[in-house]
Design a protein around this motif. Structure first.
Motif, PDB file in Angstrom:
ATOM      1  N   VAL A  82       0.891  -1.399   0.035  1.00 51.74           N
ATOM      2  CA  VAL A  82      -0.054   0.152  -0.219  1.00 51.74           C
ATOM      3  C   VAL A  82       0.908   1.308  -0.073  1.00 51.74           C
ATOM      4  O   VAL A  82       0.620   2.139  -0.942  1.00 51.74           O
ATOM      5  CB  VAL A  82      -0.950   0.173   1.125  1.00 51.74           C
ATOM      6  CG1 VAL A  82      -1.699   1.298   1.212  1.00 51.74           C
ATOM      7  CG2 VAL A  82      -1.808  -1.183   1.196  1.00 51.74           C
ATOM      8  N   SER A  83       1.867   1.294   0.880  1.00 51.36           N
ATOM      9  CA  SER A  83       2.512   2.489   1.179  1.00 51.36           C
ATOM     10  C   SER A  83       4.357   2.335   1.718  1.00 51.36           C
ATOM     11  O   SER A  83       4.102   1.266   2.324  1.00 51.36           O
ATOM     12  CB  SER A  83       1.828   3.281   2.079  1.00 51.36           C
ATOM     13  OG  SER A  83       2.713   4.485   2.716  1.00 51.36           O
ATOM     14  N   LEU A  84       4.859   2.985   1.159  1.00 53.93           N
ATOM     15  CA  LEU A  84       6.446   2.916   1.621  1.00 53.93           C
ATOM     16  C   LEU A  84       6.602   3.760   2.939  1.00 53.93           C
ATOM     17  O   LEU A  84       7.628   3.376   3.793  1.00 53.93           O
ATOM     18  CB  LEU A  84       7.213   3.131   0.765  1.00 53.93           C
ATOM     19  CG  LEU A  84       7.496   2.299  -0.709  1.00 53.93           C
ATOM     20  CD1 LEU A  84       8.386   2.868  -1.621  1.00 53.93           C
ATOM     21  CD2 LEU A  84       7.838   1.019  -0.350  1.00 53.93           C
ATOM     22  N   SER A  85       5.955   4.602   3.225  1.00 54.22           N
ATOM     23  CA  SER A  85       6.224   5.490   4.200  1.00 54.22           C
ATOM     24  C   SER A  85       4.662   6.254   4.550  1.00 54.22           C
ATOM     25  O   SER A  85       4.139   7.152   3.824  1.00 54.22           O
ATOM     26  CB  SER A  85       7.095   6.769   3.760  1.00 54.22           C
ATOM     27  OG  SER A  85       7.440   7.584   4.872  1.00 54.22           O
ATOM     28  N   PRO A  86       4.167   5.632   5.669  1.00 53.31           N
ATOM     29  CA  PRO A  86       4.576   4.516   6.425  1.00 53.31           C
ATOM     30  C   PRO A  86       4.581   3.169   5.574  1.00 53.31           C
ATOM     31  O   PRO A  86       3.804   3.162   4.692  1.00 53.31           O
ATOM     32  CB  PRO A  86       3.785   4.380   7.675  1.00 53.31           C
ATOM     33  CG  PRO A  86       2.305   4.992   7.013  1.00 53.31           C
ATOM     34  CD  PRO A  86       2.680   6.026   6.197  1.00 53.31           C
ATOM     35  N   PRO A  87       5.228   2.223   6.053  1.00 57.62           N
ATOM     36  CA  PRO A  87       5.186   0.892   5.392  1.00 57.62           C
ATOM     37  C   PRO A  87       3.980   0.113   5.665  1.00 57.62           C
ATOM     38  O   PRO A  87       3.539  -0.208   6.936  1.00 57.62           O
ATOM     39  CB  PRO A  87       6.396  -0.040   5.961  1.00 57.62           C
ATOM     40  CG  PRO A  87       6.664   0.654   7.440  1.00 57.62           C
ATOM     41  CD  PRO A  87       6.187   2.191   7.220  1.00 57.62           C
ATOM     42  N   LEU A  88       3.146   0.084   4.757  1.00 61.82           N
ATOM     43  CA  LEU A  88       1.756  -0.635   5.012  1.00 61.82           C
ATOM     44  C   LEU A  88       1.376  -1.652   3.671  1.00 61.82           C
ATOM     45  O   LEU A  88       2.112  -1.368   2.604  1.00 61.82           O
ATOM     46  CB  LEU A  88       0.601   0.329   4.663  1.00 61.82           C
ATOM     47  CG  LEU A  88       0.625   1.862   5.631  1.00 61.82           C
ATOM     48  CD1 LEU A  88      -0.324   2.693   5.412  1.00 61.82           C
ATOM     49  CD2 LEU A  88       0.549   1.189   7.106  1.00 61.82           C
TER      50      LEU A  88
END
Length: 169
Positions: free
Chosen positions: A52-58
């Motif tokens: 989903v996301s690198l930052s935050p890691p999701l």
């Protein structure tokens, strides 16, 4: 000129047709693990895993509303997503079975929160159970990754209703 509807149109297909269309998309295969308060381990096979996301890691995955383990994963604060390697089709099948002790004969180590990380996986992600979204006949789980590791090797994939090694072997 046709007007685009603001809502979804009624599908022109049945669930079998939809399932067959979805089967054309190859997915990785995971085993999601957690632990009950009494220490019993719980695990299941899932191919609905995605970043989903690198930052935050999701990351996300989903579970059927009909799954007996839904309350466990909904209520627990943490779980581990184990990405199976090409040689672990037997684990995908074992963790998909109903009624059996899914951890019987399975080698694992414990994460820092005491959850099973399966030996030999291509990667694993220890997640805080950040949020859940009921959608259709599933619940979408979004996990915030607190720890992860990987072992570069061919992964196990699910395509056309079959388990196979990535690369088509």
């Amino acid at each position: 000129m046709q007007t685009i509807s603001s809502g979804a149109l009624e599908p022109e297909f049945d669930t079998a047709h939809f399932r067959n269309a979805l089967a054309q998309f190859a997915t990785g295969v995971t085993v999601i693990t957690t632990r009950l308060e009494n220490g019993t381990f719980v695990g299941l096979t899932a191919s609905s895993f995605n970043s989903v996301s690198l930052s935050p890691p999701l990351v996300l995955w989903s579970l059927s509303n009909e799954a007996s383990t839904l309350p466990v994963f909904t209520d627990n604060s943490h779980y581990v997503i184990n990405v199976l390697s090409a040689r672990q089709a037997h684990l995908a099948e074992q963790f998909a079975r109903r009624g059996a002790n899914r951890f019987d004969g399975v080698a694992y180590t414990l994460s820092r929160t005491g959850l099973p990380v399966l030996d030999g996986v291509s990667a694993w992600f220890e997640c805080h159970n950040r949020s859940r979204y009921p959608e259709g006949d599933h619940v979408i789980f979004v996990g915030e990754v607190e720890q992860c590791a990987f072992n570069p090797q061919p992964g196990l994939i699910f395509h056309g209703g079959r388990l196979m090694e990535s690369g088509g072997r």
